[in-house]
Design an enzyme around this catalytic site. Structure first.
Site, PDB file in Angstrom:
ATOM      1  N   VAL A 149       0.717  -1.274   0.023  1.00 20.94           N
ATOM      2  CA  VAL A 149      -0.041   0.041   0.024  1.00 20.94           C
ATOM      3  C   VAL A 149       0.940   1.270  -0.099  1.00 20.94           C
ATOM      4  CG1 VAL A 149      -1.964  -0.790   0.986  1.00 20.94           C
ATOM      5  CG2 VAL A 149      -0.026  -0.062   2.462  1.00 20.94           C
ATOM      6  N   TYR A 150       2.071   1.212   0.139  1.00 20.23           N
ATOM      7  CA  TYR A 150       2.943   2.339   0.363  1.00 20.23           C
ATOM      8  C   TYR A 150       2.917   3.051  -1.153  1.00 20.23           C
ATOM      9  CZ  TYR A 150       5.095   0.797   4.728  1.00 20.23           C
ATOM     10  OH  TYR A 150       5.273   0.467   5.954  1.00 20.23           O
ATOM     11  N   SER A 151       2.380   4.252  -1.188  1.00 23.49           N
ATOM     12  CA  SER A 151       2.339   4.983  -2.512  1.00 23.49           C
ATOM     13  C   SER A 151       1.551   4.361  -3.561  1.00 23.49           C
ATOM     14  CB  SER A 151       3.719   5.432  -2.969  1.00 23.49           C
ATOM     15  OG  SER A 151       4.349   6.272  -2.067  1.00 23.49           O
TER      16      SER A 151
END
Length: 365
Positions: free
Chosen positions: A68-70
């Site tokens: 889910v990072y960026s």
């Protein structure tokens, strides 16, 4: 580079893999696709690759990201860098659990979501396997047996080497571990959890479970969104462009990004920052280095997950892990006392009643 100015290695919990005692977290890599949500100080691909190259040059071998990072961009950036490396020299970690789409099954720790998410992560990371696959948070919606059997299958088919946990309570952690002992589930080797001089609650239960059960602690947000770096001042507030200023502006007070309003009127926090500054002067180190080094002194900690948005910040934070300095007992005591928080029931009573009953080392179960 001498051994004293290169990151030393530690085992991750009770498993056989060694990682640098500083882990480079990739949450700062890539802008979030959704406009208006991006945190300040995010790194484009070129800068992220420079940070990764420098990290390896400093002796680092442990990189942590999440699907889910960026919005997946972080994994893509790590993957494009990884193609230029000797894969076996890098210990690569990522996570699964949070929403990756808008559908009802695009979230959680169900077999359906995990099996889809791991394939997507492998594509973005451009690698045939993940070294450490971590559940990003507890999931009330999925039976534990379903999650554990799915993760075990991923290890046995070779897509994943080791399993880790993140963001669980004490009872949840112990229940997960106990279940892995009752059936032929793959054991967990690590717990990534918030831990810092401004988050000592990790010590109430999670640290003891990890010590007893052989899990390595991987602290995240070791500088509490910049609060432990020395950039905050009581009169000056949060610097423009900082995460604390962003949190106040957006009114988004996350665990990793507390605003100035979160601690600005807390005398205990300012006292801690005064002690941190004093110890930094005594050691000739930055306040960030002292805060990270304090964590490396804590039991069960295998590696501290840092984030960086500049090369100078990366070099400063990594220097906290070098073996050419340490904190003495007096400094550790002062930092511990200044950061201590009142212990509520039942922890206070049960701890107080253990006088003369403590064992040294790992407690047999």
């Amino acid at each position: 580079m001498s051994d004293s100015t290169s990151l030393p290695l530690r085992y991750v919990g009770n498993c056989g893999v060694k990682v640098s005692n500083i882990c480079l977290g990739a949450m700062t890599f890539g802008e979030r696709p959704k406009a208006g949500v991006a945190l300040p100080g995010q790194c484009d691909e070129e800068l992220a690759h420079s940070l990764l190259d420098k990290f390896v040059a400093l002796g680092g071998n442990f990189v942590d990201t999440a699907d889910v990072y960026s919005g997946g961009v972080s994994e893509k950036i790590v993957g494009s860098w990884l193609k230029k490396q000797e894969r076996e020299k890098i210990v690569l970690a990522t996570k699964v659990r949070f929403p990756t789409g808008t559908g009802p099954n695009d979230v959680g720790l169900s077999r359906k979501h995990i099996m889809f998410a791991v394939e997507e992560s492998l594509k973005r990371l451009d690698t045939p396997y993940i070294d450490l696959y971590q559940t990003h948070c507890w999931d009330d919606g999925t039976p534990l047996e379903e999650t554990l059997s799915t993760l075990t299958d991923l290890v046995r088919c070779g897509k994943v080497r080791y399993l880790g946990l993140s963001n669980v309570t004490g009872w949840q952690l112990q229940k997960i571990i106990d279940l892995t002992k009752t059936k032929p589930y793959e054991p967990f080797v690590s717990l990534q959890v918030q831990y810092s001089l401004l988050c000592r609650q990790t010590e109430w239960e999670l640290q003891d479970v990890c010590k007893r059960e052989g899990l390595g602690i991987l602290p995240w947000s070791p500088l509490k969104g910049g609060w432990l770096t020395g950039k905050m001042t009581r009169d000056g507030g949060a610097p423009a462009g900082s995460r604390a200023a962003w949190a106040d502006e957006k009114k988004m007070f996350l665990q990793s990004t507390p605003g100035f309003s979160t601690y600005g009127n807390d005398d205990k926090v300012w006292n801690l920052l005064d002690v941190l500054q004093s110890v930094a002067k005594e050691t000739g180190r930055s306040q960030a280095q002292v805060a990270i080094r304090w964590l490396l002194h804590q039991s069960a900690v295998s590696s501290v997950v840092i984030g960086a948005k500049t090369l100078s910040q990366l070099e400063d934070n990594c220097a906290a892990g070098f073996n050419n300095w340490t904190l003495n007992e007096d400094q550790l005591k002062r930092l511990g006392e200044a950061s201590d928080v009142p212990i509520p029931y039942p922890w206070e009573m049960t701890w107080r009643c253990q006088t003369g009953r403590k064992r040294d080392g790992v407690v047999p179960v």
